[in-house]
Design an enzyme around this catalytic site. Sequence first.
Site, PDB file in Angstrom:
ATOM      1  N   SER A 280       0.842  -1.195   0.000  1.00 51.39           N
ATOM      2  CA  SER A 280       0.000   0.000   0.000  1.00 51.39           C
ATOM      3  C   SER A 280       0.876   1.244   0.000  1.00 51.39           C
ATOM      4  O   SER A 280       2.017   1.225   0.471  1.00 51.39           O
ATOM      5  CB  SER A 280      -0.898   0.021   1.237  1.00 51.39           C
ATOM      6  OG  SER A 280      -0.136   0.315   2.407  1.00 51.39           O
ATOM      7  N   ASP A 281       0.338   2.330  -0.553  1.00 51.60           N
ATOM      8  CA  ASP A 281       0.964   3.616  -0.292  1.00 51.60           C
ATOM      9  C   ASP A 281       0.847   3.869   1.206  1.00 51.60           C
ATOM     10  O   ASP A 281       0.078   3.225   1.913  1.00 51.60           O
ATOM     11  CB  ASP A 281       0.281   4.716  -1.108  1.00 51.60           C
ATOM     12  CG  ASP A 281       1.190   5.907  -1.358  1.00 51.60           C
ATOM     13  OD1 ASP A 281       2.167   6.086  -0.590  1.00 51.60           O
ATOM     14  OD2 ASP A 281       0.942   6.660  -2.306  1.00 51.60           O
ATOM     15  N   TRP A 282       1.622   4.818   1.699  1.00 55.86           N
ATOM     16  CA  TRP A 282       1.751   5.016   3.139  1.00 55.86           C
ATOM     17  C   TRP A 282       0.437   5.529   3.727  1.00 55.86           C
ATOM     18  O   TRP A 282       0.031   6.671   3.504  1.00 55.86           O
ATOM     19  CB  TRP A 282       2.897   5.977   3.414  1.00 55.86           C
ATOM     20  CG  TRP A 282       4.222   5.305   3.567  1.00 55.86           C
ATOM     21  CD1 TRP A 282       5.136   5.538   4.563  1.00 55.86           C
ATOM     22  CD2 TRP A 282       4.811   4.282   2.755  1.00 55.86           C
ATOM     23  NE1 TRP A 282       6.241   4.716   4.406  1.00 55.86           N
ATOM     24  CE2 TRP A 282       6.058   3.935   3.312  1.00 55.86           C
ATOM     25  CE3 TRP A 282       4.397   3.597   1.610  1.00 55.86           C
ATOM     26  CZ2 TRP A 282       6.899   2.964   2.764  1.00 55.86           C
ATOM     27  CZ3 TRP A 282       5.231   2.632   1.058  1.00 55.86           C
ATOM     28  CH2 TRP A 282       6.454   2.326   1.633  1.00 55.86           C
TER      29      TRP A 282
END
Length: 741
Positions: A280-282
């Site tokens: 996932s993106d952060w």
Amino acid sequence: MRYLGPLCGAKTAPRTLLILLLTLLLLGLGSLSPAVPGAQARTTAATARPWMNRSLSPDRRADLLLAQMTLDEKLALLHGWSGGSYVGYIPANTRLGIPALGLEDGPAGVADGMTGVTAFPAPEALAASWDTSLMRQYGQALGSEEWGKGANVALAPTVNILRNPQWGRSFETLGEDPYLTAMLASADIEGIQSQHVIATVKHYAANNQEYHRTTVSANVDERTLHEIYLTAFEYAVKEAGVGAVMCSYNKVNNVYACENPYLLATTLKGTFGFPGFVMSDWGATHSTVPAITAGLDMEMPDSTYFGNALKQAVLNGQVSMATIDEAVHRILRTMFAIGLFDYPTTGSPKATVTNAQHAQLARQAAEAGTVLLKNDGQLLPLDPSKIHSIAVIGPAASVAPQATGGGSAHVIPPYVVTPLQGITQRAGSGVTVRYAQGITTTGTLPPIEAQYLTPPSGSGQGLLGEYFTNMTLSGSPVLTRVDSQINFDWNGQSPGPGVPATQWSARWTGTLTPPVSGTYTFSLTSDDGSRLYINNQLLIDNWRDQATTTETATIQLTAGQPYAIRVEYYQNGGASNVALGWSIPGQENALLSQAVELARSSDVAIVFVNDVESEGSDRSSLELPGAQDQLIEAVAQANPRTIVVLNTGGPVLMPWVDQVPALLEAWYPGQEDGNAIAAVLFGDVNPSGKLPMTFPRSASDLPASTPAQYPGINDQADYSEGVFVGYRYYDERGITPLFPF
């Protein structure tokens, strides 16, 4: 000798029996002979850890290792951990010999506050080169520097299509065309992974704006999704063998990208046949069961959903062990395939990894990506034997060169050769090169000097700073002090004793006494949120989670009159900075007059202008910020031999374009900025770059020009333009752009 009978048979000759006996004896004594250095250790390791056998396939090695892992060991690979020196971190498993994963930003060089690295040109400059060989070298250099810093997962490249040029991350992507993006990204990935570093193609998918990026839904039909927005991802998987894919913050057709079964399971892992892992993106993970079952393999940067919550989901039967095993297998097989087990990094975050070869590559890339947009009357290249004086004008030429973009793609350069330095050196002793700033800086204005600030006590200079251990300015401050200016960059560290490094806030109060009467411009820059009040009037509201962003506002003030001033700030992870600047009335007129006089008295005038792009916010318009348009027009009127150099992250509007004979797009050129542009201006290299994106004549010409399309209404962005993105739109509508793709 009873065992030889069945082996040899009754008619075996005595000579043959002797040979067999000697052979068996030698085989038996082999274990007593001196070992080849390292051979015994490798044999022992392969026996104890059969997954270390390099002759096996990555999938087989992953299977062997997975079979030895406990549930807790498996789950430990599926989420980020605190600690480590990288933007993302998963600790090593010493029992099984699994290396740690250090994930580091890297579209334009090793980022996240790292020093001792090379600041390469922005990826869009490489896109303008249309050179896959150069892009592969770029990837190799990036991969080697990541490895040298101890990181083994590079969060690059960015392949999102430039749908709207106001996008704040346009500088770190590769333009508006899916095929060009796919070819260049594949070369970049091959280069990165040749250094035993996992490349991460991002952001999957339809991530085309920063405005409301964590909540907006990109509503796009299937044909457009595949032909425009997924093409580069497909090539990254099928042609370049990318190891990891990062899913994006936004929703796609009202389902978050990181829990979207159609995107992850059906398309990426099914149709594309992606064998690697999805992270996932952060902070882009929003659930446990829906995310893991949809195909998300790794939550970053923490364990909110894939830690204890995922373990409980397994134990209560909501998530099968087969689902967990598939996610872990994808991570392990990618680590084996790229070489993380066999070529473990020995680097350190504090190591200096830049070198002369990488600096030369940075210069070469900046030169190759520079685009000659206009050259009336053959003003270029400059000939030192025919010109005797050059006026170099603009903040971007010297005091504030725009070498890099902001956000997670920002790289700290070891140095920046300014355009003024590069031109002066290249021009030689026979040419007089002089400089004028022309206007105040285009982003953050100069800090307010302490002499104009008074704390509430009424004595001394500066403002009273109060620092809190929460993000809401609540309770009693844990630190109180007088700060002479608000001009801080803590780089993610604590601002002082008792204040945490993250999730804190601060308030500065006192009075401001202006030196002259007139209209003042204030700038407030911050990562994350900030607010400015003058006499309790909210003048600038920058209060949101974001990468470094600057907001400006104007107000009439009277000389000598004290005004109550209050600045508020909060930090919510990652970088931390805040700066309050201003422009005093009359400064602009004086600076502009100096530039005009210098241009008038010079053989040639070169004006450098820029925009400021960063992750976390989109540009408010396509206009050059500040008074740069006025600067160009004034200089062009004073000197008809005026050259304009754009240091921009994407297209800008050019109301002055017919007034200047020569125009260059140099993007964000990295640390070798001045050397590269000087080589182009003087004809040492050919400005052979080609635009990877369309420059419109007006904002109304943009494909996504209605509020429903961009930025969307009620967090619904309608991709109603379909496949007519970029030049396709201009061709379909018969619109002539200012400068074409």
